[in-house]
Design a protein around this motif. Structure first.
Motif, PDB file in Angstrom:
ATOM      1  N   UNK A 282       0.834  -1.200   0.000  1.00  0.00           N
ATOM      2  CA  UNK A 282       0.000   0.000   0.000  1.00  0.00           C
ATOM      3  C   UNK A 282       0.866   1.246   0.000  1.00  0.00           C
ATOM      4  N   UNK A 283       0.268   2.370  -0.430  1.00  0.00           N
ATOM      5  CA  UNK A 283       0.955   3.646  -0.301  1.00  0.00           C
ATOM      6  C   UNK A 283      -0.022   4.695   0.193  1.00  0.00           C
ATOM      7  N   UNK A 386      15.662  -5.843  -9.009  1.00  0.00           N
ATOM      8  CA  UNK A 386      14.947  -6.444  -7.874  1.00  0.00           C
ATOM      9  C   UNK A 386      14.427  -5.450  -6.835  1.00  0.00           C
ATOM     10  N   UNK A 387      14.939  -4.203  -6.828  1.00  0.00           N
ATOM     11  CA  UNK A 387      14.450  -3.221  -5.851  1.00  0.00           C
ATOM     12  C   UNK A 387      13.109  -2.667  -6.325  1.00  0.00           C
ATOM     13  N   UNK A 388      12.061  -3.433  -6.118  1.00  0.00           N
ATOM     14  CA  UNK A 388      10.702  -3.069  -6.508  1.00  0.00           C
ATOM     15  C   UNK A 388       9.771  -3.917  -5.655  1.00  0.00           C
ATOM     16  N   UNK A 389       8.468  -3.813  -5.914  1.00  0.00           N
ATOM     17  CA  UNK A 389       7.502  -4.609  -5.147  1.00  0.00           C
ATOM     18  C   UNK A 389       6.171  -4.588  -5.866  1.00  0.00           C
ATOM     19  N   UNK A 390       5.398  -5.665  -5.699  1.00  0.00           N
ATOM     20  CA  UNK A 390       4.006  -5.648  -6.115  1.00  0.00           C
ATOM     21  C   UNK A 390       3.242  -4.734  -5.163  1.00  0.00           C
ATOM     22  N   UNK A 411       3.994 -12.367  -4.701  1.00  0.00           N
ATOM     23  CA  UNK A 411       4.678 -12.155  -3.422  1.00  0.00           C
ATOM     24  C   UNK A 411       5.755 -11.076  -3.496  1.00  0.00           C
ATOM     25  N   UNK A 412       6.014 -10.452  -2.364  1.00  0.00           N
ATOM     26  CA  UNK A 412       7.138  -9.529  -2.215  1.00  0.00           C
ATOM     27  C   UNK A 412       8.210 -10.201  -1.369  1.00  0.00           C
ATOM     28  N   UNK A 413       8.927 -11.096  -2.003  1.00  0.00           N
ATOM     29  CA  UNK A 413       9.970 -11.874  -1.352  1.00  0.00           C
ATOM     30  C   UNK A 413      11.128 -10.963  -0.934  1.00  0.00           C
ATOM     31  N   UNK A 417      11.120  -3.883  -1.931  1.00  0.00           N
ATOM     32  CA  UNK A 417      11.091  -2.655  -1.149  1.00  0.00           C
ATOM     33  C   UNK A 417       9.782  -2.542  -0.378  1.00  0.00           C
ATOM     34  N   UNK A 418       9.773  -1.664   0.621  1.00  0.00           N
ATOM     35  CA  UNK A 418       8.562  -1.396   1.382  1.00  0.00           C
ATOM     36  C   UNK A 418       8.452  -2.164   2.678  1.00  0.00           C
ATOM     37  N   UNK A 419       9.497  -2.942   3.040  1.00  0.00           N
ATOM     38  CA  UNK A 419       9.430  -3.770   4.254  1.00  0.00           C
ATOM     39  C   UNK A 419      10.661  -3.576   5.135  1.00  0.00           C
TER      40      UNK A 419
END
Length: 610
Positions: A282-283, A386-390, A411-413, A417-419
């Motif tokens: 989310x953003x 790889x520095x991205x996310x669904x 998945x955001x394995x 980013x974002x975790x």
């Protein structure tokens, strides 16, 4: 192994009867004063058409201009503050025309005026903010020179402003007179911010900025600038005044905001900064008080924000999307209150949910479409980066697959980013290590939940996700039934050898060429591992990919033809004139159909996979 190769994409396609018409909106732009917005809208197989958004009322109103012959996805439109549209039109031959489109009250096109035409090179438009300057056009030639033109927004010839050496990007207005425009000038190994004076066509360095500091946003009336400076592999946001010789200030509280931060807009008074802050999938909008350092969170409906915005006297205008809501303009009225959305599209899209899996290195969040335990088929989708996310955003491919009865788990394995930093940095120097372990673990969990009588999972990935999907297919071939990948690379080292400078810089920063993962699978090189893939494979690559050269897929195709497993039937599609994302190109709807057909065929072969 069998191989099917397609040059031009001309296959006849079939649309599933339950399918809602796909809708994409791309290339959003705002007018100088923020009274209007524009984008390109693509419905189903129809070509792109301009869509205007009127932001002058209580609620954003939008209309697609009809009739329209169709635009290229590379075309961009800049609305004027009187409701017309300046369009940088790309022809089939790659030439450019600048058009003034005047809409009629009923949504049709009243008139079209050709203002200029350019052969070759590239053309882009920057919205203007003063009367007499609706936009500034930049035409870059093959000789790395840039011609600059001022567009009045009326049906008259552009005014030639300058002819200067170099390549430029960006465009931030510095003054209310509409003469000073800051640009990012690229030359040699680096880039710097320069100032173009439209009154005399001169270009000078922007005073007060170091070479490592770049201008992002400005509030011309207040003389406030927002900059970014790279330090230790990360960027710090800085505040400075246009008329002050003091050094840029990098507020600790601003730069201590966790997760992925994207600046969107400065308010006209230069007192607040709007940021998009991504927390997992989310953003939210975070308002930062430049004087006090405090923050206020504005939370639109669950979803994500596109990295574009405009703060005008009437309010803050953003672009918001959700899995069941294609991108649309959202207005946060002044004074700041509840965000106001445009009227919803009446199409009923499939909503999603999120799920946290217990991964081998900690929780892994995923966006889930459909019911993976009951659907006839399940697709594990891997993002690029790889520095991205669904994120919770509209995805035409996933909506289509869900309508076909295929559940999707995105998945955001580790590496996403974002975790937090630990999750993001887990794969530095270890590409295909912790992230691959997460994907295999999730695959086993989903397979166990479906039970022994259900079909195996399918894999999908694009760019880095394609590389990771092929590693997973080789690491545990019996876990999967088939894989579809778009624009894979062979290994970090191979990509470093022939990738562009931006990609090599990323590989250096993230340790993509290192091979410190030591396990039974061995070095993460797809040419070495290809013989372990035992299931049907669809390999897609854009012929004009400027990020990952198409030679990587060609080499993999040729290698599989020699060493591939007999059960790993290969379908290879090379898309002419397409770039890094063939789904977003001219033949995107056909590429989507081929993807869906390949994955849907897997559903019908479920009995053979058990």
């Amino acid at each position: 192994m069998s191989a099917q190769t397609a040059g031009a994409v001309t296959a006849k396609t079939t649309v599933a009867p339950r399918l809602p018409e796909e809708l994409r909106r791309i290339n959003f732009r705002f007018s100088g004063k923020g009274r209007y917005a524009a984008c390109l809208t693509i419905r189903g197989r129809r070509p792109p058409a301009p869509e205007l958004w009127d932001l002058t009322g209580m609620r954003p109103r939008h209309r697609v201009l009809h009739p329209w012959d169709g635009e290229s996805v590379w075309s961009t439109g800049v609305p004027t503050d009187d409701g017309n549209l300046l369009l940088a039109h790309v022809t089939a031959k790659g030439d450019h025309r600048i058009l003034l489109v005047v809409p009629a009250a009923d949504g049709t096109v009243a008139s079209i005026h050709e203002l200029a035409a350019f052969q070759g090179g590239g053309v882009r438009l920057v919205p203007g903010e003063t009367a007499g300057t609706a936009a500034v056009a930049f035409h870059t030639t093959s000789a790395d020179r840039t011609m600059v033109w001022r567009l009045s927004g009326r049906p008259e010839l552009p005014e030639h402003v300058a002819d200067i050496p170099g390549l430029f990007r960006g465009g931030v207005w510095l003054d209310e007179s509409g003469n000073l425009l800051a640009l990012a000038m690229s030359y040699g190994p680096g880039a710097c911010t320069v100032m173009l004076d439209l009154s005399d066509g001169t270009v000078t360095p922007l005073p007060g900025l170091t070479r490592e500091e770049h201008l992002l946003l400005a509030a011309p009336r207040a003389g406030v600038l927002l900059t970014a400076q790279k330090q230790a592999g990360a960027y710090r946001l800085g505040i400075r005044r246009w008329d002050d010789d003091a050094l840029t200030v990098f507020p600790d509280r601003l730069n201590a905001i966790e997760e992925t931060v994207t600046p969107l807009a400065l308010d006209p008074a230069g007192t607040h900064l709007a940021l998009s802050v991504a927390h997992g999938v989310r953003s939210t909008v975070l308002l930062y008080d430049l004087a006090e350092g405090g923050t206020q969170e504005l939370a639109p409906a669950a979803g994500t924000l596109l990295p574009v915005g405009r703060w005008s006297e009437s309010g803050l205008h953003l672009v918001h999307s959700a899995p069941d809501l294609p991108p649309q303009v959202v207005t946060v009225p002044a004074p700041l209150a509840t965000p106001v959305l445009a009227d919803h599209d009446r199409t009923v899209w499939t909503p999603t949910r999120t799920r946290r899996f217990d991964g081998p290195g900690g929780p892994v969040e995923a966006v889930v479409y459909g019911d993976p335990t009951r659907a006839g088929r399940v697709l594990l989708a891997l993002h690029g980066g790889p520095e991205a996310a669904w994120q919770l955003t509209y995805d035409p491919l996933f909506q289509r697959l869900t309508a076909e009865g295929i559940a999707v788990v995105a998945p955001n394995q580790r590496g996403s980013t974002g975790y937090g930093a630990a999750h993001r940095d887990a794969i530095r120097g270890a590409w295909g290590g912790p992230d691959l372990a997460d994907i295999l673990h999730l695959g086993r969990i989903l397979a166990a939940e479906r039970g022994p009588g259900d079909s195996r999972l399918m894999l999908y990935g694009a760019s880095y996700g394609a590389y990771l999907a092929l590693l997973a297919a080789a690491a545990e071939p019996d876990l999967w039934s088939r894989a579809a990948v778009v624009a894979p690379f062979l290994s970090g080292r191979e990509l470093y050898a022939d990738g562009p400078t931006s990609v090599r810089n990323m590989l250096d920063r993230l340790g993509g060429c290192e091979e410190i993962v030591d396990d039974e699978l061995g070095p993460r090189d797809l040419l070495r591992l290809a013989e372990h893939i035992r299931r049907p494979l669809l390999l897609i690559h854009g012929e004009q990919d400027s990020i990952i050269p198409v030679a990587h897929s060609r080499r993999l195709r040729d290698h599989l033809a020699t060493v591939g497993h007999p059960d790993a039937a290969l379908t290879y599609l090379e898309i002419p004139d397409a770039g890094h994302d063939p789904l977003a190109g001219r033949d995107g709807h056909v590429v989507l159909e081929r993807l869906v057909t390949f994955l849907r065929t897997g559903s019908r072969l479920a009995a053979q996979d058990r």
